[in-house]
Design an enzyme around this catalytic site. Structure first.
Site, PDB file in Angstrom:
ATOM      1  CB  CYS A  65      58.449  26.101  24.593  1.00  0.00           C
ATOM      2  SG  CYS A  65      56.997  25.383  23.817  1.00  0.00           S
ATOM      3  CB  CYS A  78      59.632  30.393  23.184  1.00  0.00           C
ATOM      4  SG  CYS A  78      59.474  30.621  21.414  1.00  0.00           S
ATOM      5  CB  CYS A 131      55.969  13.737  17.484  1.00  0.00           C
ATOM      6  SG  CYS A 131      56.916  13.380  18.957  1.00  0.00           S
ATOM      7  CB  SER A 146      65.489  25.255   9.277  1.00  0.00           C
ATOM      8  OG  SER A 146      66.550  25.337  10.176  1.00  0.00           O
TER       9      SER A 146
HETATM   10  P1  AMP Z   1      71.358  25.937  19.615  1.00  0.00           P
HETATM   11  O1  AMP Z   1      71.269  27.422  19.707  1.00  0.00           O
HETATM   12  O2  AMP Z   1      72.743  25.403  19.627  1.00  0.00           O
HETATM   13  O3  AMP Z   1      70.532  25.275  20.680  1.00  0.00           O
HETATM   14  O4  AMP Z   1      70.760  25.492  18.238  1.00  0.00           O
HETATM   15  C1  AMP Z   1      69.896  26.291  17.556  1.00  0.00           C
HETATM   16  C2  AMP Z   1      69.455  25.591  16.317  1.00  0.00           C
HETATM   17  O5  AMP Z   1      68.559  24.530  16.668  1.00  0.00           O
HETATM   18  C3  AMP Z   1      68.722  26.540  15.420  1.00  0.00           C
HETATM   19  O6  AMP Z   1      69.503  26.701  14.264  1.00  0.00           O
HETATM   20  C4  AMP Z   1      67.413  25.874  15.082  1.00  0.00           C
HETATM   21  O7  AMP Z   1      67.422  25.568  13.726  1.00  0.00           O
HETATM   22  C5  AMP Z   1      67.365  24.608  15.897  1.00  0.00           C
HETATM   23  N1  AMP Z   1      66.245  24.568  16.842  1.00  0.00           N
HETATM   24  C6  AMP Z   1      65.393  25.532  17.195  1.00  0.00           C
HETATM   25  N2  AMP Z   1      64.507  25.085  18.118  1.00  0.00           N
HETATM   26  C7  AMP Z   1      64.814  23.798  18.352  1.00  0.00           C
HETATM   27  C8  AMP Z   1      64.273  22.762  19.191  1.00  0.00           C
HETATM   28  N3  AMP Z   1      63.237  22.992  19.999  1.00  0.00           N
HETATM   29  N4  AMP Z   1      64.869  21.549  19.168  1.00  0.00           N
HETATM   30  C9  AMP Z   1      65.916  21.307  18.358  1.00  0.00           C
HETATM   31  N5  AMP Z   1      66.480  22.232  17.556  1.00  0.00           N
HETATM   32  C10 AMP Z   1      65.946  23.464  17.535  1.00  0.00           C
END
Ligand code: AMP
Length: 462
Positions: A390, A442, A10, A291
């Site tokens: 986490c 993590c 947030c 990102s």
């Molecule tokens: P996935 O492996 O399909 O769960 O998605 C991974 C992508 O989600 C990565 O490219 C990150 O940019 C993004 N990501 C990393 N951590 C988080 C999180 N806690 N919540 C949402 N997206 C995330």
């Protein structure tokens, strides 16, 4: 990156002593929108008079000029929220207002209280009735139980009982209080705008309102902002500097600085380290917007392989548009991303992503690139393998969800149908911020706070 439905960080914002406080909060929250797109709210006021407006949606959808004009007063706090699947219940949207001892408190919160259930159970046994499942309400009940009239004394007593990661902004008595947990897991920075003080989750929000960065709120610190300036106190003797690594890797906007380290520069360096560690012969390097782009630029620079834009993100699709139906969610990647065929066709690609959590997003993206005619895909991940849950507000809270907790690198490579898949090592990660200690729970399972109850629950789901 493309949203996958996990909980995100947030964002919180506060401004003190400004003639246009609510508007400033609007701009600040707008800059923090990447930290939560589900709901938002602003509370503004002074001298015991407060107005609040909050609702589901993006900042510019929830706040019109008319609404902002009604939020009068020289002090404002605001929040952008992302909730877990199941939607946002209006009683969970922040800021959260509560009254006790003839005072009105406003509270915004980022993070996660690990011992929430224990504390709540204890309060309920002593007669408290909860209206929401929000950590903020817990704080309200804990403070109302306290006999002290001085907010600092009450806050100190309450904060010391909280285990977890948090950054709060509290508004009371024409003052703002900004607080960070004793390990500094979540970021919170202070800025100055003429005679006003500004507090925000990220420095990009300070920049958005024209404030000059002064310093970060320290771990375990309570910063009190009042009409004569700011003063500082600490609620914990034991303090460490352990910002969540995922803030640098993924959450923060590239223009934000945390602990003096810029997120874009961190990511670029991580890309360089990745190139040194896992080189590959290829035609182009590309990142997954947004990102992973900084890390991809770093990889390209270090490897001398040309950087290319192979994927285009449609920036005009809001999260809420994608959320309602499962069918649409499954197609989210295609709605949000398109491959530039002319760039990828017949090419050997190095594809950079910042992290793998569930592993599903990358499957869709690699398929997209394969369909666009990529000859080879070498996936390089600019973070170590996420193998542990986490509990600090990132909401990767069970092992089952984490693909690298139960799948080998080779099996995942085959599942994606790509030529190679490599992750950055923990050593390289440490070299990206040589002077700073970060939380890497993590990646390692070594947590900072007592998280036994949650760990047991998570293990049971394994
Ligand atoms: P996935 O492996 O399909 O769960 O998605 C991974 C992508 O989600 C990565 O490219 C990150 O940019 C993004 N990501 C990393 N951590 C988080 C999180 N806690 N919540 C949402 N997206 C995330």
């Amino acid at each position: 990156m493309i949203q996958t439905g996990m909980r995100e960080e947030c964002g919180v914002f506060g401004i003190h002593h400004h003639h246009d406080a609510a508007n400033m909060a609007f701009y600040g929250l707008h800059a923090l929108q990447h930290r939560g797109q589900e709901a938002c709210g602003i509370m503004a006021g002074e001298q015991g008079e407060y107005d609040i407006h909050k609702g589901p949606g993006l900042v510019h959808q929830v706040f019109t000029d008319n609404i902002l004009q009604k939020l009068k007063g020289s002090i404002a706090i605001g929040h952008v929220r992302y909730s877990v699947t199941g939607g946002t219940h209006s009683h969970n949207i922040q800021p959260f207002i509560f009254n006790y001892r003839n005072k009105t408190f406003g509270l915004c919160h980022n993070g996660n209280i690990v011992n929430y259930r224990e504390l709540k159970r204890d309060l309920e046994e002593h007669g408290s009735i909860f209206h929401s499942s929000s950590d903020s309400e817990l704080i309200a009940h804990m403070m109302s139980r306290d006999v002290y009239d001085n907010p600092i004394t009450s806050l100190k007593r309450v904060l010391v009982e909280l285990v977890g990661a948090f950054a709060f902004i509290i508004m009371v008595n024409d003052e703002l209080y900004a607080v960070r947990d004793k390990n500094g897991l979540r970021p919170l920075s202070i800025g100055k705008l003429d005679d006003s003080y500004v507090v925000a989750s990220e420095t990009c929000a300070l920049d958005a309102v024209g404030a000059t960065f002064i310093r970060d709120v320290e771990p375990g610190e309570i910063v009190r902002i009042h009409r004569y300036g700011i003063s500082s106190d600490y609620f914990s003797e034991e303090r460490t500097e352990s910002l969540c690594t995922m803030e640098y890797i993924y959450f923060a906007r590239p223009d934000s600085d945390m602990g003096g380290v810029n997120a874009h520069e961190f990511r670029k360096l991580s890309g360089k380290k990745l190139a040194q560690e896992h080189p590959v012969d290829a035609d182009i390097v590309m990142g997954i917007p947004d990102s992973s782009l900084s890390a991809a630029i770093g990889y390209a620079e270090e490897s001398h392989i040309p950087y290319e834009v192979g994927l285009i993100k449609n920036k005009y699709i809001g999260r809420t548009f994608i959320e309602p139906s499962k069918h649409l969610r499954d197609r989210a990647v295609l709605l949000k991303l398109a491959a530039i065929r002319k760039v990828v066709k017949g090419k050997r690609l190095v594809l950079i992503d910042d992290s793998i959590v569930r592993g599903t997003t990358l499957k869709r993206i690699t398929r997209l690139l394969q369909d666009a005619g990529a000859k080879e895909i070498h996936v390089r991940i600019a973070s170590p393998q996420i193998t542990h849950p986490c509990f600090y507000g990132v909401d990767i809270s069970n092992f089952a969800e984490l693909v690298m907790a139960h799948t080998s690198k080779e099996a995942l490579r085959d599942f994606y149908g790509v030529e190679s898949l490599e992750f950055m090592s923990l050593d390289s990660l440490a070299q990206c911020t040589p002077n700073r200690h970060l939380c890497t729970g993590c990646f390692t399972g070594e947590y900072l706070t007592e998280t036994f109850t949650r760990l047991e629950e998570a293990s049971a789901q394994r």
